[in-house]
Enzyme design. Structure first.
Site, PDB file in Angstrom:
ATOM      1  N   HIS A  93      -2.144   0.409  -9.576  1.00  0.00           N
ATOM      2  CA  HIS A  93      -2.448  -0.568  -8.896  1.00  0.00           C
ATOM      3  C   HIS A  93      -3.166  -1.661  -9.597  1.00  0.00           C
ATOM      4  O   HIS A  93      -4.453  -1.935  -9.550  1.00  0.00           O
ATOM      5  CB  HIS A  93      -3.654   0.241  -7.899  1.00  0.00           C
ATOM      6  CG  HIS A  93      -4.127  -0.703  -6.637  1.00  0.00           C
ATOM      7  ND1 HIS A  93      -4.233   0.038  -5.465  1.00  0.00           N
ATOM      8  CD2 HIS A  93      -4.151  -1.794  -6.608  1.00  0.00           C
ATOM      9  CE1 HIS A  93      -4.677  -0.877  -4.664  1.00  0.00           C
ATOM     10  NE2 HIS A  93      -4.203  -2.205  -5.245  1.00  0.00           N
ATOM     11  N   ARG A  99       0.633  -0.956   0.100  1.00  0.00           N
ATOM     12  CA  ARG A  99       0.188   0.155  -0.151  1.00  0.00           C
ATOM     13  C   ARG A  99       0.995   1.199  -0.002  1.00  0.00           C
ATOM     14  O   ARG A  99       2.135   1.062   0.466  1.00  0.00           O
ATOM     15  CB  ARG A  99      -0.692   0.054   1.285  1.00  0.00           C
ATOM     16  CG  ARG A  99      -2.217  -0.879   1.268  1.00  0.00           C
ATOM     17  CD  ARG A  99      -3.081  -0.604   0.072  1.00  0.00           C
ATOM     18  NE  ARG A  99      -4.214  -1.468   0.304  1.00  0.00           N
ATOM     19  CZ  ARG A  99      -4.516  -2.541  -0.601  1.00  0.00           C
ATOM     20  NH1 ARG A  99      -3.795  -2.631  -1.682  1.00  0.00           N
ATOM     21  NH2 ARG A  99      -5.502  -3.319  -0.551  1.00  0.00           N
TER      22      ARG A  99
HETATM   23  P1  NDP Z   1      -1.481 -11.510   4.959  1.00  0.00           P
HETATM   24  O1  NDP Z   1      -2.298 -11.045   5.751  1.00  0.00           O
HETATM   25  O2  NDP Z   1      -1.545 -12.986   4.535  1.00  0.00           O
HETATM   26  O3  NDP Z   1       0.151 -11.455   5.169  1.00  0.00           O
HETATM   27  C1  NDP Z   1       0.642 -10.068   5.806  1.00  0.00           C
HETATM   28  C2  NDP Z   1       2.168 -10.448   5.948  1.00  0.00           C
HETATM   29  O4  NDP Z   1       2.672  -8.934   6.675  1.00  0.00           O
HETATM   30  C3  NDP Z   1       2.555 -11.180   7.380  1.00  0.00           C
HETATM   31  O5  NDP Z   1       3.532 -12.040   7.192  1.00  0.00           O
HETATM   32  C4  NDP Z   1       2.467 -10.330   8.539  1.00  0.00           C
HETATM   33  O6  NDP Z   1       3.301 -10.983   9.676  1.00  0.00           O
HETATM   34  C5  NDP Z   1       3.089  -9.267   8.089  1.00  0.00           C
HETATM   35  N1  NDP Z   1       3.069  -7.982   8.794  1.00  0.00           N
HETATM   36  C6  NDP Z   1       1.761  -7.392   9.220  1.00  0.00           C
HETATM   37  N2  NDP Z   1       1.968  -6.616  10.002  1.00  0.00           N
HETATM   38  C7  NDP Z   1       3.366  -6.470  10.011  1.00  0.00           C
HETATM   39  C8  NDP Z   1       4.266  -5.733  11.038  1.00  0.00           C
HETATM   40  N3  NDP Z   1       3.870  -4.617  11.945  1.00  0.00           N
HETATM   41  N4  NDP Z   1       5.698  -5.877  11.146  1.00  0.00           N
HETATM   42  C9  NDP Z   1       6.160  -6.721  10.264  1.00  0.00           C
HETATM   43  N5  NDP Z   1       5.406  -7.658   9.549  1.00  0.00           N
HETATM   44  C10 NDP Z   1       3.982  -7.671   9.460  1.00  0.00           C
HETATM   45  O7  NDP Z   1      -1.507 -10.506   3.629  1.00  0.00           O
HETATM   46  P2  NDP Z   1      -1.553 -10.890   2.055  1.00  0.00           P
HETATM   47  O8  NDP Z   1      -0.059 -11.547   1.889  1.00  0.00           O
HETATM   48  O9  NDP Z   1      -2.766 -11.690   1.570  1.00  0.00           O
HETATM   49  O10 NDP Z   1      -1.621  -9.386   1.325  1.00  0.00           O
HETATM   50  C11 NDP Z   1      -0.843  -8.535   1.639  1.00  0.00           C
HETATM   51  C12 NDP Z   1      -1.204  -7.036   1.218  1.00  0.00           C
HETATM   52  O11 NDP Z   1      -0.826  -6.849  -0.165  1.00  0.00           O
HETATM   53  C13 NDP Z   1      -2.423  -6.573   1.356  1.00  0.00           C
HETATM   54  O12 NDP Z   1      -2.903  -6.271   2.778  1.00  0.00           O
HETATM   55  C14 NDP Z   1      -2.559  -5.548   0.157  1.00  0.00           C
HETATM   56  O13 NDP Z   1      -2.306  -4.310   0.960  1.00  0.00           O
HETATM   57  C15 NDP Z   1      -1.599  -5.947  -0.654  1.00  0.00           C
HETATM   58  N6  NDP Z   1      -2.413  -6.274  -2.124  1.00  0.00           N
HETATM   59  C16 NDP Z   1      -1.977  -5.504  -3.126  1.00  0.00           C
HETATM   60  C17 NDP Z   1      -2.665  -5.967  -4.467  1.00  0.00           C
HETATM   61  C18 NDP Z   1      -2.102  -5.008  -5.436  1.00  0.00           C
HETATM   62  O14 NDP Z   1      -2.619  -5.030  -6.631  1.00  0.00           O
HETATM   63  N7  NDP Z   1      -0.998  -4.114  -5.462  1.00  0.00           N
HETATM   64  C19 NDP Z   1      -3.377  -7.034  -4.590  1.00  0.00           C
HETATM   65  C20 NDP Z   1      -3.523  -7.865  -3.255  1.00  0.00           C
HETATM   66  C21 NDP Z   1      -2.996  -7.518  -2.134  1.00  0.00           C
HETATM   67  P3  NDP Z   1       2.815 -12.439  10.243  1.00  0.00           P
HETATM   68  O15 NDP Z   1       3.407 -13.426   9.410  1.00  0.00           O
HETATM   69  O16 NDP Z   1       3.890 -12.451  11.551  1.00  0.00           O
HETATM   70  O17 NDP Z   1       1.478 -12.338  10.683  1.00  0.00           O
HETATM   71  C1  OXD Z   2      -6.109  -5.834  -2.636  1.00  0.00           C
HETATM   72  C2  OXD Z   2      -5.906  -4.910  -3.849  1.00  0.00           C
HETATM   73  O1  OXD Z   2      -6.178  -5.775  -1.564  1.00  0.00           O
HETATM   74  O2  OXD Z   2      -6.537  -5.051  -4.849  1.00  0.00           O
HETATM   75  O3  OXD Z   2      -6.519  -7.002  -3.077  1.00  0.00           O
HETATM   76  O4  OXD Z   2      -5.271  -4.276  -3.428  1.00  0.00           O
END
Ligand code: NDP
Ligand code: OXD
Length: 308
Positions: free
Chosen positions: A271, A224
């Site tokens: 995006h 993000r």
């Molecule tokens: P998940 O919830 O599966 O994974 C999140 C990861 O981030 C976990 O490993 C978590 O750690 C880590 N994390 C969260 N908070 C912290 C912190 N404070 N410090 C360190 N690590 C942290 O999410 P996804 O992988 O499914 O998705 C990630 C993001 O990708 C979404 O939230 C979205 O913003 C973005 N996205 C973007 C898209 C695009 O088109 N650009 C499309 C889809 C998603 P832990 O393993 O310890 O819980």
């Molecule tokens: C998502 C995105 O979070 O599209 O799936 O960014």
């Protein structure tokens, strides 16, 4: 009857109506797009603030995000007993893997540099760094981060990752928590940012953190926009950073006058790293609706305290 409400101000309700109708064909489901009676709603599909407040829906059993991230619901009032479910869809994951792999390879082989040379008709061969010497680090080891690491493994980059809690991933050096961030960044040549946006992660890539990246490092932000301090990134790109590929921004669409558009070391995409396809996403969301309907806990409820 199960009432599903498309609580999204724009978008394509008819695609979702059809896709959910197919995914839940064996259940009695009614899909509402406009003019819903809030008293009826069992499940609400969400992206951002809804046209009708969730608090006005007494039967609401879950809010279902049509994306993987749930930051679009920050500030939206949702009763504490109502779970927020997020999208985990193999096709969404596949899209992210394609984008991240393409961009990591583009950074590794310096394609933005050669594109800039071509624009000036300059012939400037550069010997590529061996993959075994190019360290790729992924911030966020969730559904998407882990899948990207799996896809990058065959290229023989030294791989590392950073998460909130400890994670063990075969062939990947893992770090976690605030104490692990500095060492992780200091050993990363290509940084992939795949964190969710939460109170803890907002602005995490500030000037101090960016300064930890080695000379000539680059980054790819698909998490993000507000994870990164834009001004600090611009300063770092005028200094020790080689390139940034940015798919997400603090303000979207990226304002026309934003310096990222014209910066020679920035690649902008709108995006699109991975987009939700209602046809496959509906199957994923329907699986959790089924679980809730049969009294089982959903698979993809977020932890509201952590924010992801
Ligand atoms: P998940 O919830 O599966 O994974 C999140 C990861 O981030 C976990 O490993 C978590 O750690 C880590 N994390 C969260 N908070 C912290 C912190 N404070 N410090 C360190 N690590 C942290 O999410 P996804 O992988 O499914 O998705 C990630 C993001 O990708 C979404 O939230 C979205 O913003 C973005 N996205 C973007 C898209 C695009 O088109 N650009 C499309 C889809 C998603 P832990 O393993 O310890 O819980
Ligand atoms: C998502 C995105 O979070 O599209 O799936 O960014």
């Amino acid at each position: 009857m199960i009432h599903v409400y498309y609580a999204i101000r724009d978008g394509r309700p008819s695609r979702w109506a059809e896709a959910l109708g197919t995914a839940l064909a064996d259940l009695p489901v009614t899909f509402h797009a406009d003019d819903v009676d809030p008293d009826l709603v069992d499940y609400a599909l969400a992206w951002g603030a809804p046209p009708v407040p969730f608090t006005a829906m007494p039967r609401l059993k879950a809010v279902l995000s049509v994306g993987a991230g749930v930051d679009h619901l920050q500030g939206v009032e949702i009763p504490a007993h109502v779970p927020i479910l997020r999208l985990v869809d193999p096709e969404l994951t596949a899209g992210m893997v394609e984008y991240v792999t393409a961009m990591v390879l583009a950074h590794h082989r310096r394609l933005p540099f050669f594109a800039a040379c071509q624009a000036r008709r300059v012939w400037k061969p550069r010997s590529p760094v061996l993959a075994t010497a190019r360290r790729v680090g992924v911030m966020g080891l969730g559904e998407l981060g882990r899948a990207c690491l799996d896809a990058l493994r065959p290229f023989r980059f030294p791989l590392s990752g950073w998460s909130r809690g400890p994670r063990a991933i075969s062939g990947v050096t893992t770090h976690h928590g605030p104490a692990g961030l500095g060492p992780f960044l200091a050993a990363t040549d290509i940084l992939v940012v795949l964190l969710p946006l939460t109170g803890e992660t907002r602005g995490i890539l500030n000037a101090d953190a960016l300064a930890r990246l080695p000379e000539g490092a680059s980054l790819i932000n698909v998490g993000r926009g507000p994870l990164i301090d834009d001004r600090a990134l611009l300063a770092a790109l005028d200094g020790h950073l080689d390139h940034a590929t940015l798919d997400v921004f603090a303000s979207e669409p990226l304002p026309e006058d934003h310096p990222f558009w014209r910066h020679p070391r920035v690649t902008v995409t709108p995006h699109i790293a991975s987009l939700t396809h209602p046809e496959t996403a509906a199957r994923a969301l329907a699986a959790d609706i089924r679980r809730l309907e049969s009294g089982q806990p959903p698979h993809h409820a977020i932890d509201r305290e952590r924010g992801y």
